[in-house]
Design a protein around this motif. Structure first.
Motif, short mmCIF file in Angstrom:
data_model
loop_
_atom_site.label_atom_id
_atom_site.label_comp_id
_atom_site.label_asym_id
_atom_site.label_seq_id
_atom_site.Cartn_x
_atom_site.Cartn_y
_atom_site.Cartn_z
N ALA A 18 -13.41 -8.82 0.67
CA ALA A 18 -12.10 -8.78 0.14
C ALA A 18 -11.20 -9.64 1.25
CB ALA A 18 -11.43 -7.42 -0.08
N ALA A 19 -11.39 -9.34 2.53
CA ALA A 19 -10.63 -9.98 3.73
C ALA A 19 -11.08 -11.67 3.47
CB ALA A 19 -10.89 -9.40 5.01
N ALA A 20 -12.33 -11.75 3.35
CA ALA A 20 -12.54 -13.10 3.61
C ALA A 20 -12.31 -13.81 2.28
CB ALA A 20 -14.23 -13.23 3.46
N ARG A 21 -12.13 -13.35 1.20
CA ARG A 21 -11.76 -13.91 -0.27
C ARG A 21 -10.23 -14.41 0.04
NH1 ARG A 21 -14.45 -10.70 -3.29
NH2 ARG A 21 -12.52 -9.27 -3.45
N HIS A 22 -9.54 -13.28 0.57
CA HIS A 22 -7.99 -13.47 0.66
C HIS A 22 -7.79 -14.59 1.78
CE1 HIS A 22 -3.53 -12.51 0.89
NE2 HIS A 22 -3.84 -12.86 2.13
N LEU A 23 -8.50 -14.58 2.87
CA LEU A 23 -8.34 -15.78 3.85
C LEU A 23 -8.66 -17.07 3.28
CD1 LEU A 23 -7.56 -16.41 6.74
CD2 LEU A 23 -9.99 -15.96 7.35
N THR A 44 0.32 -9.78 2.47
CA THR A 44 -0.76 -8.94 2.58
C THR A 44 -1.33 -8.22 1.44
OG1 THR A 44 0.18 -8.38 4.88
CG2 THR A 44 -1.70 -6.97 3.99
N PRO A 45 -2.78 -8.42 0.94
CA PRO A 45 -3.25 -7.96 -0.10
C PRO A 45 -3.12 -6.59 -0.14
CG PRO A 45 -4.94 -8.63 1.37
CD PRO A 45 -3.65 -8.92 2.05
N CYS A 46 -2.95 -5.88 -1.32
CA CYS A 46 -3.12 -4.54 -1.29
C CYS A 46 -4.37 -3.95 -1.07
CB CYS A 46 -2.51 -4.12 -2.91
SG CYS A 46 -2.17 -2.29 -3.00
N PRO A 47 -4.25 -2.77 -0.10
CA PRO A 47 -5.74 -2.14 0.50
C PRO A 47 -6.29 -1.39 -0.55
CG PRO A 47 -3.83 -1.30 1.68
CD PRO A 47 -3.32 -2.48 0.71
N GLU A 48 -5.54 -1.05 -1.77
CA GLU A 48 -5.97 -0.16 -2.61
C GLU A 48 -6.84 -0.82 -3.66
OE1 GLU A 48 -2.84 1.61 -4.89
OE2 GLU A 48 -2.01 2.79 -2.95
#
Length: 51
Positions: free
Chosen positions: A8-13, A42-46
């Motif tokens: 998810a972090a890689a996709r957001h970046l 910042t993406p929602c961690p949920e």
């Protein structure tokens, strides 16, 4: 504290970098600027949380 999964972090970046490149390539394009600004939040961690 909730953490995003690595995918998810890689996709957001990647999304951020894509919109950054497009925004810099055409600074007068308001649509690209809006998408770039949206990608800076910042993406929602949920959405995707590490277990």
């Amino acid at each position: 504290m909730l953490l995003l999964t690595r995918t998810a972090a890689a996709r957001h970046l990647e999304s951020y970098r894509t919109w950054e490149r497009q925004s810099l390539a055409a600074p007068a394009d308001c649509r690209r600027q809006v998408h770039f600004e949206d990608a800076t939040y910042t993406p929602c961690p949920e959405q995707e949380v590490r277990s």
